[in-house]
Every structure is written in C-alpha cells, then in structure tokens.
Write a protein that holds these residues in place. Structure first.
Motif, PDB file in Angstrom:
ATOM      1  N   LEU A 116       0.826  -1.212   0.000  1.00  0.00           N
ATOM      2  CA  LEU A 116       0.000   0.000   0.000  1.00  0.00           C
ATOM      3  C   LEU A 116       0.858   1.259   0.000  1.00  0.00           C
ATOM      4  O   LEU A 116       0.598   2.204  -0.749  1.00  0.00           O
ATOM      5  CB  LEU A 116      -0.927   0.004   1.213  1.00  0.00           C
ATOM      6  CG  LEU A 116      -2.049  -1.030   1.212  1.00  0.00           C
ATOM      7  CD1 LEU A 116      -2.701  -1.110   2.593  1.00  0.00           C
ATOM      8  CD2 LEU A 116      -3.078  -0.694   0.147  1.00  0.00           C
ATOM      9  N   TYR A 164      -4.192   1.561   9.272  1.00  0.00           N
ATOM     10  CA  TYR A 164      -5.283   0.730   9.813  1.00  0.00           C
ATOM     11  C   TYR A 164      -4.919  -0.747   9.740  1.00  0.00           C
ATOM     12  O   TYR A 164      -5.119  -1.500  10.686  1.00  0.00           O
ATOM     13  CB  TYR A 164      -6.569   1.025   9.040  1.00  0.00           C
ATOM     14  CG  TYR A 164      -7.705   0.102   9.409  1.00  0.00           C
ATOM     15  CD1 TYR A 164      -8.424   0.310  10.568  1.00  0.00           C
ATOM     16  CD2 TYR A 164      -8.043  -0.960   8.567  1.00  0.00           C
ATOM     17  CE1 TYR A 164      -9.475  -0.540  10.906  1.00  0.00           C
ATOM     18  CE2 TYR A 164      -9.082  -1.807   8.900  1.00  0.00           C
ATOM     19  CZ  TYR A 164      -9.786  -1.602  10.067  1.00  0.00           C
ATOM     20  OH  TYR A 164     -10.821  -2.445  10.393  1.00  0.00           O
ATOM     21  N   ARG A 165      -4.352  -1.153   8.594  1.00  0.00           N
ATOM     22  CA  ARG A 165      -3.984  -2.567   8.382  1.00  0.00           C
ATOM     23  C   ARG A 165      -2.846  -3.013   9.293  1.00  0.00           C
ATOM     24  O   ARG A 165      -2.703  -4.182   9.583  1.00  0.00           O
ATOM     25  CB  ARG A 165      -3.552  -2.808   6.940  1.00  0.00           C
ATOM     26  CG  ARG A 165      -4.625  -2.724   5.908  1.00  0.00           C
ATOM     27  CD  ARG A 165      -5.351  -3.976   5.753  1.00  0.00           C
ATOM     28  NE  ARG A 165      -4.397  -5.066   5.535  1.00  0.00           N
ATOM     29  CZ  ARG A 165      -4.736  -6.268   5.169  1.00  0.00           C
ATOM     30  NH1 ARG A 165      -5.980  -6.537   4.934  1.00  0.00           N
ATOM     31  NH2 ARG A 165      -3.843  -7.215   5.019  1.00  0.00           N
ATOM     32  N   LEU A 204      -3.585   6.030   5.121  1.00  0.00           N
ATOM     33  CA  LEU A 204      -4.456   5.778   6.271  1.00  0.00           C
ATOM     34  C   LEU A 204      -4.873   4.314   6.355  1.00  0.00           C
ATOM     35  O   LEU A 204      -4.917   3.731   7.442  1.00  0.00           O
ATOM     36  CB  LEU A 204      -5.680   6.694   6.228  1.00  0.00           C
ATOM     37  CG  LEU A 204      -5.383   8.165   6.496  1.00  0.00           C
ATOM     38  CD1 LEU A 204      -6.634   9.002   6.281  1.00  0.00           C
ATOM     39  CD2 LEU A 204      -4.828   8.361   7.889  1.00  0.00           C
ATOM     40  N   TYR A 205      -5.157   3.701   5.212  1.00  0.00           N
ATOM     41  CA  TYR A 205      -5.524   2.282   5.218  1.00  0.00           C
ATOM     42  C   TYR A 205      -4.335   1.413   5.631  1.00  0.00           C
ATOM     43  O   TYR A 205      -4.499   0.426   6.348  1.00  0.00           O
ATOM     44  CB  TYR A 205      -6.076   1.852   3.863  1.00  0.00           C
ATOM     45  CG  TYR A 205      -6.626   0.450   3.883  1.00  0.00           C
ATOM     46  CD1 TYR A 205      -7.733   0.133   4.669  1.00  0.00           C
ATOM     47  CD2 TYR A 205      -6.037  -0.566   3.140  1.00  0.00           C
ATOM     48  CE1 TYR A 205      -8.231  -1.157   4.716  1.00  0.00           C
ATOM     49  CE2 TYR A 205      -6.528  -1.855   3.173  1.00  0.00           C
ATOM     50  CZ  TYR A 205      -7.634  -2.147   3.964  1.00  0.00           C
ATOM     51  OH  TYR A 205      -8.117  -3.427   4.009  1.00  0.00           O
ATOM     52  N   THR A 216      -5.680   8.153   1.314  1.00  0.00           N
ATOM     53  CA  THR A 216      -6.466   6.956   1.605  1.00  0.00           C
ATOM     54  C   THR A 216      -5.569   5.737   1.778  1.00  0.00           C
ATOM     55  O   THR A 216      -5.742   4.951   2.723  1.00  0.00           O
ATOM     56  CB  THR A 216      -7.494   6.706   0.490  1.00  0.00           C
ATOM     57  OG1 THR A 216      -8.337   7.865   0.384  1.00  0.00           O
ATOM     58  CG2 THR A 216      -8.341   5.489   0.772  1.00  0.00           C
ATOM     59  N   LEU A 217      -4.606   5.561   0.885  1.00  0.00           N
ATOM     60  CA  LEU A 217      -3.698   4.418   0.974  1.00  0.00           C
ATOM     61  C   LEU A 217      -2.865   4.449   2.248  1.00  0.00           C
ATOM     62  O   LEU A 217      -2.685   3.421   2.909  1.00  0.00           O
ATOM     63  CB  LEU A 217      -2.779   4.373  -0.253  1.00  0.00           C
ATOM     64  CG  LEU A 217      -3.437   3.948  -1.562  1.00  0.00           C
ATOM     65  CD1 LEU A 217      -2.525   4.269  -2.740  1.00  0.00           C
ATOM     66  CD2 LEU A 217      -3.785   2.477  -1.533  1.00  0.00           C
TER      67      LEU A 217
END
Length: 106
Positions: free
Chosen positions: A49, A97-98, A93-94, A90-91
């Motif tokens: 990501l 999160y991941r 932040l994801y 977005t990438l």
C-alpha cells in the motif's frame, strides 16, 4: 508551433518550476525505489500500500511536467493531481489501519 512550456508560464517562473519538478521527481522516484525494495524484502500488504502511494507521487510529478510543458491541459491536471492526493491519503491511512494496534512492549 511547439512551445517549451505551457502558455501560462513565463521565463523565470518556468525555469524555477521545471527545477522544482525535476527535484520532486527525482526525490519521489528514489523514495518509490526504496518502497519497492522494502516491499520485496517484507512482502506485506502494508508495504505494498505504501509503495503504491509512493508510485502515485511519482505520477503526480510526471503530470506536473506534462502540464508545465503544455501537454496536459490544466483541468485534467487538477483532476489527476487532486484525485491522486485523495488516493495517497487513503492508501496511507488504510496502511496504518492494516498495521493493527501496537504490540505491548516488555
């Protein structure tokens, strides 16, 4: 007739912008290569990501060059630049999160 820069740029502005774009492209390309190396070493989805996000930053620089050279129209430039800003955020932040919660330290 082909112009070296877009109509909206003039002499000094064009030179400064092209230097800044060149440095940004070299910097983001170097970071992207480090990201690729990190992904190859770790092979996790988080590294993937982040590497994709870094690749989008390189693409932004290329679009910036295209706009400065009069190849990419300004409306397309804005769509791509702001769309990639959103995608990068977005990438990242994801990826955070991941990565999950921090493990307790001993």
């Amino acid at each position: 007739m082909y112009q070296a820069v877009g109509e909206w740029l003039s002499g000094t502005e064009a030179a400064v912008l092209l230097v800044v774009l060149g440095l940004a492209t070299l910097g983001t390309a170097a970071l992207f290569l480090v990201g690729v190396a990190g992904y190859r070493r770790r092979g996790t989805s988080v590294y993937l990501l982040l590497t994709v996000a870094l690749g989008l930053l390189v693409c932004r620089s290329v679009v910036g060059f295209g706009t400065a050279l009069g190849i990419v129209p300004m409306p397309i430039h804005h769509l791509i630049e702001h769309g990639s800003d959103f995608a990068v955020a977005t990438l990242v932040l994801y990826a955070l999160y991941r990565s999950g919660p921090p493990s307790p330290s001993v």
